[in-house]
Scaffold this motif. Sequence first.
Motif, short mmCIF file in Angstrom:
data_model
loop_
_atom_site.label_atom_id
_atom_site.label_comp_id
_atom_site.label_asym_id
_atom_site.label_seq_id
_atom_site.Cartn_x
_atom_site.Cartn_y
_atom_site.Cartn_z
N GLY A 1 -4.82 3.47 63.59
CA GLY A 1 -4.57 3.41 62.16
C GLY A 1 -4.76 2.75 61.54
O GLY A 1 -4.88 2.04 61.73
N ARG A 2 -4.68 3.71 60.38
CA ARG A 2 -4.95 2.38 58.90
C ARG A 2 -4.05 1.45 58.42
O ARG A 2 -4.24 1.29 57.33
N ARG A 3 -2.69 1.85 59.02
CA ARG A 3 -1.91 1.45 58.39
C ARG A 3 -1.06 0.73 59.82
O ARG A 3 -2.11 0.06 60.66
N GLU B 1 -0.77 -2.49 50.44
CA GLU B 1 -0.07 -2.91 50.09
C GLU B 1 1.39 -2.03 49.62
O GLU B 1 1.14 -1.24 50.16
N GLY B 2 2.56 -2.73 49.30
CA GLY B 2 3.71 -2.54 49.54
C GLY B 2 4.16 -2.58 50.89
O GLY B 2 3.87 -3.56 51.41
N SER B 3 5.77 -2.54 51.23
CA SER B 3 5.85 -2.60 52.29
C SER B 3 7.37 -1.00 53.01
O SER B 3 6.77 -0.06 52.08
N ALA C 1 4.19 1.95 52.53
CA ALA C 1 3.04 1.24 52.52
C ALA C 1 1.74 1.86 52.19
O ALA C 1 1.60 2.51 52.80
N ARG C 2 0.94 1.44 50.98
CA ARG C 2 -0.57 2.06 51.06
C ARG C 2 -1.69 1.05 52.15
O ARG C 2 -1.42 0.08 52.09
#
Length: 496
Positions: free
Chosen positions: A231-233, A338-340, A344-345
């Motif tokens: 997965g990317r995240r 980036e972000g949560s 998130a990205r």
Amino acid sequence: MSGHKLLFSGLKLWTSGRSSWISRLNDGINERGKASFSSCSPKVCIVGSGPAGFYTAQHLIKARQDVQVDIFERLPIPFGLVRFGVAPDHPEVKNVINTFTQTAKHSRCSFYGNVNVGKDVSVKELQQAYHAVVLSYGAEGNRSIGVPGEDLAGVYSAKDFVGWYNGLPNCRELCPDLSCETAVILGQGNVALDVARILLSPFDILKKTDITQPALEALAESQIRRVLIVGRRGPIQVACTIKELREMVNLPDTRPEMVAADFEGVTEALKDVPRPRKRLTELMLKTALEIPGEKEQERRAKASRIWAFRFFRSPVEILADLEHNRTAGIRLAINRLEGSGEGARAVLTGEVEDVSCGLVISSIGYKSLPIDPSVPFDSSKAIVPNNLGRVQQAAGLYCSGWLKTGPTGVIATTMNNSFDTARSLMEDMDSGTLDVSVAKPGSQSICALLEKRGVKPVVFSDWEKIDSEETRRGEAIGKPREKLLTVEEMLQVARK
């Protein structure tokens, strides 16, 4: 010939009694107590017989006592992704077929399989014959990975792979090569976990399901011992549900192999997430980081197969073997977030890693395809543009299911979205926005058109012959059913 003339000639053909097939169908309808062609009954056509189609039909029939619903399906068999998408080892999810069968057998509902809308009959012709047309044909396209090498042998979409082991006729000849040791699945939703589970499940479990015999034989010979679910995240953004994760954790003869560093900071972040997400992430943390008890340690030590999540990774390229014929590995970009939370990205770090594997399965989503030039279609979102199921700039045309929303949610989500579309349609009937005072011929003219074009629909009683045959074949080898794998064989059984 114009659509109106075709309808008129079709209606004339119907009433002339020249067709034995149409006469037989008409007799069957009368025997089952179906309402005949009358000026006061609203006629609704539904395109697609998956969950969205059946739930829309169910709501319409219950909500209004005079509505008549016809369901048209491209294949000779109903139920869509309940039959072709649900994992073979999840028979309980398929119980919804019992509800759909009740709807199909209702006196004001008819099923017409083996009818390819957009080819055998146009949407405009359906609109001329019915007061309303609901498009519920789902998402049968694949989302592209968009990287070099994705056309190599050994790369498959999850949709096609699932279709192969579930008996979807156009996936019958997929014949995936399972001779490699490592498989990589791109995506971390429920479908990705279904595929991982099927690849790693012991033969003794699979042989008792309705998985197709060719797939069962291929999996029995499979050399795959390790499945990476990429997965990317991160863990907090994983798209599967706790039920599917628990099944992976408890899958016999397998052990998890996680990267502890992927879970840094996750415990602290848990206090801000909703309860279902929290429970899911806690199970992941336990699986990845806790030292298991003695019994579980013993089980894992004996396991011959491995599964693992790999987080913060995006595919960059599918790597070819020396002959450039087939898949030998995959290059993954390493991401940071980036972000949560859900928002998130994933952002590229510039680092990459190569993973050796002989099988890559892309589980990054299904997508809907346009059915007919006359129907508005948003190619970027792969949906029919709509407002609460009402197709924009197309009076009398509606949509439900994934065609309406995109491929999201489970069967219950589709049920609610389909009920919403049915409510929109009922509101339009009640308000007069949809004029149901003018008589429409419905299936009478459409069946006449189809006969003229050499198309023979499969009615629900024909499907029941297929169902009986599949059940009989399954019982003979200790399975709940053995699916017929070609349209030709389905039609042969249906017309006995």
